[in-house]
Design a protein around this motif. Structure first.
Motif, PDB file in Angstrom:
ATOM      1  N   GLU A 110     -50.392  30.746 -31.254  1.00 36.77           N
ATOM      2  CA  GLU A 110     -51.587  30.537 -30.438  1.00 36.77           C
ATOM      3  C   GLU A 110     -52.196  29.147 -30.585  1.00 36.77           C
ATOM      4  OE1 GLU A 110     -53.965  33.677 -32.090  1.00 36.77           O
ATOM      5  OE2 GLU A 110     -53.343  35.103 -30.559  1.00 36.77           O
ATOM      6  N   GLU A 164     -51.343  30.897 -26.747  1.00 37.70           N
ATOM      7  CA  GLU A 164     -50.152  31.610 -26.315  1.00 37.70           C
ATOM      8  C   GLU A 164     -50.408  33.104 -26.164  1.00 37.70           C
ATOM      9  OE1 GLU A 164     -46.472  31.789 -24.844  1.00 37.70           O
ATOM     10  OE2 GLU A 164     -47.401  29.942 -25.565  1.00 37.70           O
ATOM     11  N   PHE A 165     -50.495  33.585 -24.944  1.00 41.91           N
ATOM     12  CA  PHE A 165     -50.647  35.026 -24.726  1.00 41.91           C
ATOM     13  C   PHE A 165     -50.301  35.348 -23.278  1.00 41.91           C
ATOM     14  CE2 PHE A 165     -54.796  33.195 -23.751  1.00 41.91           C
ATOM     15  CZ  PHE A 165     -55.059  33.747 -22.516  1.00 41.91           C
ATOM     16  N   SER A 166     -50.174  36.644 -22.999  1.00 47.78           N
ATOM     17  CA  SER A 166     -49.923  37.095 -21.625  1.00 47.78           C
ATOM     18  C   SER A 166     -51.117  37.913 -21.161  1.00 47.78           C
ATOM     19  CB  SER A 166     -48.645  37.939 -21.582  1.00 47.78           C
ATOM     20  OG  SER A 166     -48.773  39.043 -22.458  1.00 47.78           O
ATOM     21  N   ARG A 173     -59.391  38.575 -23.246  1.00 47.76           N
ATOM     22  CA  ARG A 173     -58.293  37.708 -23.689  1.00 47.76           C
ATOM     23  C   ARG A 173     -58.368  36.408 -22.908  1.00 47.76           C
ATOM     24  NH1 ARG A 173     -54.025  39.858 -26.429  1.00 47.76           N
ATOM     25  NH2 ARG A 173     -52.511  38.440 -25.500  1.00 47.76           N
ATOM     26  N   ARG A 175     -58.137  31.878 -23.252  1.00 48.73           N
ATOM     27  CA  ARG A 175     -57.597  30.803 -24.083  1.00 48.73           C
ATOM     28  C   ARG A 175     -58.678  30.042 -24.841  1.00 48.73           C
ATOM     29  NH1 ARG A 175     -52.612  28.966 -20.120  1.00 48.73           N
ATOM     30  NH2 ARG A 175     -51.099  30.304 -21.163  1.00 48.73           N
TER      31      ARG A 175
END
Length: 492
Positions: A110, A164-166, A173, A175
């Motif tokens: 992340e 870093e995530f979906s 959620r 950034r």
């Protein structure tokens, strides 16, 4: 996304055009398409606006005021505990970030990096903080020398970046998000343990007393605890519509691991060298997203009175040949009376919107109480109050206005919590076998099950339940435990 734009008033001093259609409805219902409903509500309710970088959102004043109301409470409470506010830089050097191996491994995917300045590559890339343990602790080592320097209790209100995530979701959620992070150091583990639970209780208070959301206090499993920490406690919320738990806030005891890595030592009262015991604790703007998910309905947001920027909206309802100015004056006077009593109130006196359009608009924004004043109300020296949470209508004498409105706001706050708790509790399933576990999971239940707290078993449960909706995940071991049958007790 549905959302009507207001029509311009007519020019040349002519009668203003009144918007007939509402155009404010949602395209999706909460039960049929929760994800799309949520995306619509936070935009149409003027909480956020989408930004041109994925996973980043503009927090509009309607959302920021909620954050500020929570912040005001929490900041005052931690100051009673002698915690002081500070601010550390956003940037982290690679050497410092990578000093605590388990910690950086937990956050590595992340971490966002700055690699260029203008057109030139940086000789050494610089990380943007995902959290601030490694940013702050080199300086704790510098500032703490003896037992008189302890405890050291610092907090910062700041932003962090986790890249870093979906499936980015506003508030839940993102950034970049806002949070507070407290970092404290003590001479003894007993002091650290005590503070962990004090802070956790404040987080419970935020959720249950301010946001009207029931939460469970407990301890995270070894697999789910904070990377590099000794143990993690949390408050866990639950979204009945999705069957998913959401980690509401965390209070970690870091033990002496970071003290060892960053050489945070002190000379105790006996003149002996000791390592400090540390905690870190945080809650973020995720709180707002959980509130929207739990309380929102098919008309839009439903805001608890304690956090809503506006607790009462006053709307004039003039009919043909009515004393329009008298009604407008009564609305203005009502706002003054409520405001003087400490109630956050405003009047919507815009003339180019119909009362019906205004009702829909403020329902979408979730204002807890609407007051309507029409010709009959003016004649009877009263107002009509309409609750956002259940639509209940009550005529109130203006003589008892403040007293009655305060009582209604209290009832709304309590009812939101009671309804949310009833829905949450209805989803709790106590299971005793694996078959019961799988069945309850498929029914979107919040499962309470006997647990051995072994990492390999937890990994196996995740692997065996992985599907389209994701895998089962342990939330916490609740501090409040039910009585277990003798057959379930392990012999030690």
């Amino acid at each position: 996304m549905a959302g009507g734009e207001k029509k311009k008033s007519g020019g040349g001093g002519k009668k203003k055009e009144v918007k007939k259609e509402t155009g404010l409805g949602l395209s999706f219902t909460k039960d049929e398409n929760f994800g799309e409903w949520y995306s619509e509500v936070v935009v149409n309710g003027e909480m956020i606006e989408y930004y041109d970088i994925s996973g980043c959102y503009i927090l509009r004043p309607w959302a920021m005021s909620i954050w500020e109301n929570i912040q005001t409470f929490f900041d005052a409470e931690i100051k009673k505990m002698k915690v002081k506010n500070c601010y550390f830089p956003l940037f982290v050097s690679p050497g410092v970030l990578q000093k605590e191996k388990d910690h950086i491994e937990g956050f590595a995917p992340e971490v966002a990096w700055v690699t260029k300045s203008g057109e030139s590559d940086l000789e050494v890339p610089i990380a943007i903080r995902p959290t601030s343990e490694t940013v702050m602790y080199p300086y704790y080592s510098k500032w703490i020398r003896g037992h008189r320097d302890l405890p050291l209790k610092l907090n910062q209100w700041c932003n962090v970046v986790r890249w870093e995530f979906s499936n980015p979701t506003p508030f839940i959620r993102s950034r970049e998000f806002l949070w507070q992070e407290g970092h404290t150091a003590f001479a003894t583990k007993e002091e650290a343990d005590t503070e962990v639970l004090q802070i956790l209780e404040l987080y419970r208070h935020i959720y249950e007393e301010f946001l009207a959301i029931p939460v469970t206090k407990g301890r995270k499993s070894e697999l789910e605890k904070f990377a590099g920490g000794l143990y993690t406690t949390s408050v866990e919320a639950f979204i009945p519509n999705t069957g998913r738990g959401i980690q509401g806030a965390t209070s970690h005891c870091l033990g002496q691991n970071f003290a060892k890595m960053f050489e945070i030592n002190f000379e105790n009262e006996k003149g002996e060298k000791s390592m400090v015991w540390q905690n870190s604790w945080a809650y973020s703007t995720r709180t707002i997203g959980v509130m929207v998910m739990v309380h929102g309905d098919n008309k839009g947001l439903v805001l608890p009175p304690k956090v809503s920027a506006l607790q009462v909206i006053v709307i004039p309802v003039p009919y043909k040949d009515a004393d329009t100015q008298g009604i407008f004056d009564a609305c203005a006077a009502t706002v003054v009376t409520l405001s003087d009593a400490g109630i956050r109130a405003e009047a919507d006196l815009r003339e180019n919107y119909s009362p019906g359009w205004k009702y829909s608009n403020w329902e979408m924004k979730g204002v807890p109480l609407r007051i309507e004043i029409g010709p009959r109300d003016l004649a009877n020296n009263q107002v009509r109050a309409v609750r956002r949470d259940n639509g209940e209508k009550t005529d109130i004498s203006r003589v008892f206005l403040v007293e009655q409105v305060k009582g209604m706001l209290d009832k709304i706050q309590q009812n939101l919590f009671d309804v949310a708790k009833q829905k949450r509790d209805a989803c709790i399933e106590v299971v005793k076998t694996w078959d019961e576990f799988v069945k309850a999971l498929g029914q979107k239940k919040l499962i309470l099950a006997p647990w051995c707290d072994e990492e390999e078993v937890e990994k196996d449960v995740k692997a065996r339940t992985r599907g389209e909706m994701g895998a089962a995940k342990s939330l916490c071991t609740p501090f409040e435990q039910p009585e277990l049958p003798d057959a379930w007790r392990r012999l030690v």
